[in-house]
Design an enzyme around this catalytic site. Structure first.
Site, PDB file in Angstrom:
ATOM      1  N   LYS A 194     -30.991 -18.669  -7.189  1.00  0.00           N
ATOM      2  CA  LYS A 194     -32.392 -19.299  -7.146  1.00  0.00           C
ATOM      3  C   LYS A 194     -32.434 -20.480  -7.975  1.00  0.00           C
ATOM      4  O   LYS A 194     -32.272 -20.819  -9.141  1.00  0.00           O
ATOM      5  CB  LYS A 194     -33.342 -18.318  -7.912  1.00  0.00           C
ATOM      6  CG  LYS A 194     -34.834 -18.517  -7.497  1.00  0.00           C
ATOM      7  CD  LYS A 194     -35.788 -17.965  -8.641  1.00  0.00           C
ATOM      8  CE  LYS A 194     -36.084 -18.925  -9.698  1.00  0.00           C
ATOM      9  NZ  LYS A 194     -36.599 -20.388  -9.509  1.00  0.00           N
ATOM     10  N   GLU A 267     -27.749 -20.568 -20.817  1.00  0.00           N
ATOM     11  CA  GLU A 267     -27.357 -21.961 -21.491  1.00  0.00           C
ATOM     12  C   GLU A 267     -28.954 -22.457 -21.429  1.00  0.00           C
ATOM     13  O   GLU A 267     -29.693 -22.819 -20.438  1.00  0.00           O
ATOM     14  CB  GLU A 267     -26.703 -22.753 -20.311  1.00  0.00           C
ATOM     15  CG  GLU A 267     -26.067 -24.063 -20.898  1.00  0.00           C
ATOM     16  CD  GLU A 267     -26.721 -25.352 -20.535  1.00  0.00           C
ATOM     17  OE1 GLU A 267     -27.691 -25.462 -21.572  1.00  0.00           O
ATOM     18  OE2 GLU A 267     -26.605 -25.707 -19.565  1.00  0.00           O
ATOM     19  N   CYS A 301     -30.173 -31.271 -20.918  1.00  0.00           N
ATOM     20  CA  CYS A 301     -30.344 -30.269 -22.286  1.00  0.00           C
ATOM     21  C   CYS A 301     -29.449 -30.719 -23.533  1.00  0.00           C
ATOM     22  O   CYS A 301     -29.791 -30.331 -24.512  1.00  0.00           O
ATOM     23  CB  CYS A 301     -29.789 -28.674 -21.828  1.00  0.00           C
ATOM     24  SG  CYS A 301     -28.106 -29.122 -20.874  1.00  0.00           S
ATOM     25  N   GLU A 398     -37.707 -29.733 -28.346  1.00  0.00           N
ATOM     26  CA  GLU A 398     -36.976 -30.474 -27.147  1.00  0.00           C
ATOM     27  C   GLU A 398     -38.046 -30.958 -26.250  1.00  0.00           C
ATOM     28  O   GLU A 398     -39.110 -30.445 -25.809  1.00  0.00           O
ATOM     29  CB  GLU A 398     -36.255 -29.396 -26.291  1.00  0.00           C
ATOM     30  CG  GLU A 398     -35.500 -30.009 -25.257  1.00  0.00           C
ATOM     31  CD  GLU A 398     -34.758 -28.879 -24.283  1.00  0.00           C
ATOM     32  OE1 GLU A 398     -35.343 -27.830 -23.952  1.00  0.00           O
ATOM     33  OE2 GLU A 398     -33.443 -29.177 -24.039  1.00  0.00           O
TER      34      GLU A 398
HETATM   35  P1  NAI Z   1     -38.013 -22.527 -17.175  1.00  0.00           P
HETATM   36  O1  NAI Z   1     -37.055 -22.106 -18.279  1.00  0.00           O
HETATM   37  O2  NAI Z   1     -39.162 -22.037 -16.788  1.00  0.00           O
HETATM   38  O3  NAI Z   1     -37.002 -22.883 -15.638  1.00  0.00           O
HETATM   39  C1  NAI Z   1     -35.794 -22.633 -15.579  1.00  0.00           C
HETATM   40  C2  NAI Z   1     -35.574 -21.665 -14.190  1.00  0.00           C
HETATM   41  O4  NAI Z   1     -36.067 -20.512 -14.759  1.00  0.00           O
HETATM   42  C3  NAI Z   1     -36.231 -22.131 -13.207  1.00  0.00           C
HETATM   43  O5  NAI Z   1     -35.390 -21.623 -11.769  1.00  0.00           O
HETATM   44  C4  NAI Z   1     -37.460 -21.127 -12.916  1.00  0.00           C
HETATM   45  O6  NAI Z   1     -38.154 -20.875 -11.853  1.00  0.00           O
HETATM   46  C5  NAI Z   1     -37.031 -19.810 -13.785  1.00  0.00           C
HETATM   47  N1  NAI Z   1     -37.819 -18.952 -14.355  1.00  0.00           N
HETATM   48  C6  NAI Z   1     -38.899 -19.346 -14.986  1.00  0.00           C
HETATM   49  N2  NAI Z   1     -39.297 -18.158 -15.400  1.00  0.00           N
HETATM   50  C7  NAI Z   1     -38.533 -17.313 -15.405  1.00  0.00           C
HETATM   51  C8  NAI Z   1     -38.324 -15.709 -15.670  1.00  0.00           C
HETATM   52  N3  NAI Z   1     -39.488 -15.163 -16.280  1.00  0.00           N
HETATM   53  N4  NAI Z   1     -37.361 -14.888 -15.245  1.00  0.00           N
HETATM   54  C9  NAI Z   1     -36.476 -15.572 -14.647  1.00  0.00           C
HETATM   55  N5  NAI Z   1     -36.323 -16.965 -14.103  1.00  0.00           N
HETATM   56  C10 NAI Z   1     -37.432 -17.735 -14.667  1.00  0.00           C
HETATM   57  O7  NAI Z   1     -37.971 -24.223 -17.502  1.00  0.00           O
HETATM   58  P2  NAI Z   1     -39.167 -24.953 -17.154  1.00  0.00           P
HETATM   59  O8  NAI Z   1     -40.594 -24.542 -17.137  1.00  0.00           O
HETATM   60  O9  NAI Z   1     -38.931 -25.838 -15.938  1.00  0.00           O
HETATM   61  O10 NAI Z   1     -38.949 -26.406 -18.204  1.00  0.00           O
HETATM   62  C11 NAI Z   1     -39.903 -26.028 -19.481  1.00  0.00           C
HETATM   63  C12 NAI Z   1     -38.929 -26.640 -20.439  1.00  0.00           C
HETATM   64  O11 NAI Z   1     -37.578 -25.979 -20.689  1.00  0.00           O
HETATM   65  C13 NAI Z   1     -38.416 -27.974 -20.423  1.00  0.00           C
HETATM   66  O12 NAI Z   1     -39.265 -29.036 -20.703  1.00  0.00           O
HETATM   67  C14 NAI Z   1     -37.047 -28.177 -21.094  1.00  0.00           C
HETATM   68  O13 NAI Z   1     -37.525 -28.316 -22.558  1.00  0.00           O
HETATM   69  C15 NAI Z   1     -36.432 -26.817 -20.985  1.00  0.00           C
HETATM   70  N6  NAI Z   1     -35.563 -26.853 -20.030  1.00  0.00           N
HETATM   71  C16 NAI Z   1     -34.121 -26.839 -20.167  1.00  0.00           C
HETATM   72  C17 NAI Z   1     -32.873 -27.029 -19.337  1.00  0.00           C
HETATM   73  C18 NAI Z   1     -31.761 -26.839 -19.634  1.00  0.00           C
HETATM   74  O14 NAI Z   1     -30.975 -27.463 -18.789  1.00  0.00           O
HETATM   75  N7  NAI Z   1     -31.198 -26.353 -20.652  1.00  0.00           N
HETATM   76  C19 NAI Z   1     -33.607 -26.775 -17.885  1.00  0.00           C
HETATM   77  C20 NAI Z   1     -34.869 -26.800 -17.838  1.00  0.00           C
HETATM   78  C21 NAI Z   1     -35.669 -26.719 -18.773  1.00  0.00           C
END
Ligand code: NAI
Ligand code: MG
Length: 489
Positions: A194, A267, A301, A398
């Site tokens: 996804k 991650e 990240c 972050e």
């Molecule tokens: P998020 O963790 O909500 O989204 C990442 C992925 O997880 C997306 O594909 C999303 O659709 C999916 N997702 C969201 N809720 C889920 C759930 N309950 N169960 C399974 N999958 C789910 O991150 P978001 O809201 O886009 O960003 C928020 C913050 O997270 C950012 O500001 C940043 O600080 C951090 N982040 C860190 C990342 C990294 O590379 N470690 C990447 C993206 C965000």
């Protein structure tokens, strides 16, 4: 406007060296109006859908599916059906498919790069020179392991797990897809992936590559949608979940999977320390600081978001950094001269704005170089905060944007203590001319990756992953294969 002045009365010389616009053509990408879900090698018409945008212009690009739990289950069943024949295939045969995918990504790299920048907002020079070549490199690398698993894990009889559910973020859409899919397939698993809701388009274009490579139907399935789709995948009949994203969602997934027997790797976020010692090559370090935090708008990240500078050189480093920041070009992601593109989404922009406001309120001093931001779209100027205390939110949380917090230290011991004072532990950088100090620091920094005299370097052969709240499990290298295999030891 260009000013001309005359040297003597001979050659006119420019005094203003503004770049002319150099936009990459969009013609290489042909978008469909509407995309389905890629299930069992076919396009499944989704019940619900939403519109994905260009964050640089807010222009709608295409309609994509918002997969429901029932649709996710169809994808998981397709992956299940494809699993046994795929796992039984000789490793050398699986490798052929992965090599084909890698070559197709190279052949179509320009198309992927333009689409990545269009849908995600990152500068074309980054998607062209970093994201897409690295995505292909991961498929090449893991193709090489597919027929050597017995050697990779001697005496373990490595066996694939089954169906892997993979959930990826929006900061490196195609690259995260390849980090997830290449090792899973090399090990003999099938996948349901996804993409993030704001950046589905390169994953959907990738389905075209999957078909071109004539991969057996069901080995790779792509379902688009937001967190609800991700949650349905976590709850689905999968054998493993691989997740990259926020720490909050990572924790929720870990709770959800506890006791189910499903394997999981996470991650998550980071708040990396980039540490500059007084003996470092300062000009090089300044380039590394810029690359560490302004690369990909800081949506990284492992971004070097906390800069620790030894007190004796702090003023010099900050001065040079500010001067360098004035040369960063912010704007159209498709312009080949752009250094800093658009913020990926409105939600992310709001998060950055909130944390920057908190930084001002808590008393840090802010600097942003003069730059004109486009009126439409989501933008944030490169930002540096000085006078930052360890307790400030901008030093703890972050931000995931182009925002750097500068702190200082006097001794190596103090640098280590401050750098490790974070719930995260994904990466760190050390700048010094002294080799022994690099090793001394690397031993003590609680971070999965420590870069020395460089930053944000990635290689498919090198494991990547975190300590503490940055998650667990490794991706890349041999370490990245292990989470996709069972085996008696
Ligand atoms: P998020 O963790 O909500 O989204 C990442 C992925 O997880 C997306 O594909 C999303 O659709 C999916 N997702 C969201 N809720 C889920 C759930 N309950 N169960 C399974 N999958 C789910 O991150 P978001 O809201 O886009 O960003 C928020 C913050 O997270 C950012 O500001 C940043 O600080 C951090 N982040 C860190 C990342 C990294 O590379 N470690 C990447 C993206 C965000
Ligand atoms: Mg979220």
């Amino acid at each position: 406007m260009t000013e001309l002045s005359r040297r003597g009365n001979h050659v006119p010389a420019r005094t203003d060296w503004t770049y002319a616009p150099a936009p990459e053509s969009r013609d290489v990408v042909s978008l469909r109006e509407r995309y389905g879900l890629f299930v069992g090698g076919e396009w499944l018409d989704p019940g619900e859908s939403y519109v994905t945008l260009s964050p640089a212009t807010e222009e709608p690009l295409a309609e994509v599916g918002q997969a429901t739990a029932a649709e996710v289950e169809l994808a998981v069943s397709a992956a299940r059906e494809a699993f046994t024949p795929w796992a039984k295939l000789a490793g050398s045969e699986r490798a052929k498919y992965l090599f084909r995918i890698a070559r197709l990504l190279q052949e179509r790299s320009r198309e992927f790069a333009v689409l990545e920048s269009l849908n995600g907002g990152k500068p074309i020079k980054e998607s062209r020179d970093v994201d897409i070549p690295l995505a292909a490199a991961h498929f090449f690398y893991y193709a090489g392991w597919a027929d050597k698993l017995e050697y990779a894990f001697p005496n373990r009889q490595p066996r694939p797990l089954g169906v892997a559910g993979q959930i990826i973020p929006w900061n490196f859409p195609l690259l995260m897809l390849s980090w997830k899919i290449a090792p899973a397939l090399a090990a003999g698993n099938t996948v349901v992936l996804k993409p993030a809701e704001t950046t589905p388009l390169t994953a959907l274009l990738f389905c075209d590559v999957v078909r071109q490579a004539e991969l057996p139907p069901g080995v790779i399935n792509i379902v688009t949608g937001d967190g609800r789709t991700g949650a349905a995948l976590v709850d689905g009949e999968v054998d493993k979940i691989a997740f990259t994203g926020s720490t909050d969602v990572g924790k929720a997934i870990a709770r959800r999977l506890a006791g189910t027997g499903k394997k999981v790797t996470l991650e998550l976020g980071g708040k990396a320390a980039n540490i500059v010692f007084e003996d470092a090559a300062i000009d090089q370090a300044v380039e590394g600081i810029v690359n560490g935090i302004y690369f990909n708008q800081g949506h990284v990240c492992c971004a070097g978001s906390r800069l620790f500078v030894q007190e004796s050189v702090a003023e010099d480093v900050v001065d040079k950094l500010k001067r360098r920041m004035t040369t960063l070009r912010v704007g159209d992601p498709l312009d080949k001269n752009t250094d800093v593109g658009a913020i990926n989404s409105k939600a992310q922009l709001e998060k950055i704005e909130e944390l920057v406001a908190a930084g001002r309120e808590e008393g840090a001093e802010i600097y942003q170089p003069p730059c004109v931001l486009p009126e439409k779209g989501y933008w944030f100027a490169p930002t540096v905060f000085t006078n930052v205390a360890q307790s400030y939110r901008i030093a703890q949380e972050e931000i995931f944007g182009p925002v750097l917090s500068v702190l200082t230290f006097r001794t190596p011991e103090e640098a280590v203590e401050k750098a490790n004072n974070t719930p995260y532990g994904l990466s760190a950088g050390v700048w010094t001319e002294k080799g022994s100090r690099i090793l001394w620091m690397a031993e003590r920094l609680r971070a999965g990756v420590v870069w020395a005299n460089t930053y944000n370097r990635f290689d498919p052969t090198s494991p990547f992953g975190g300590y503490k709240e940055s998650g667990y499990g490794r991706e890349g290298g041999l370490h990245g294969l292990a989470p996709y295999l069972n085996g008696e030891s």
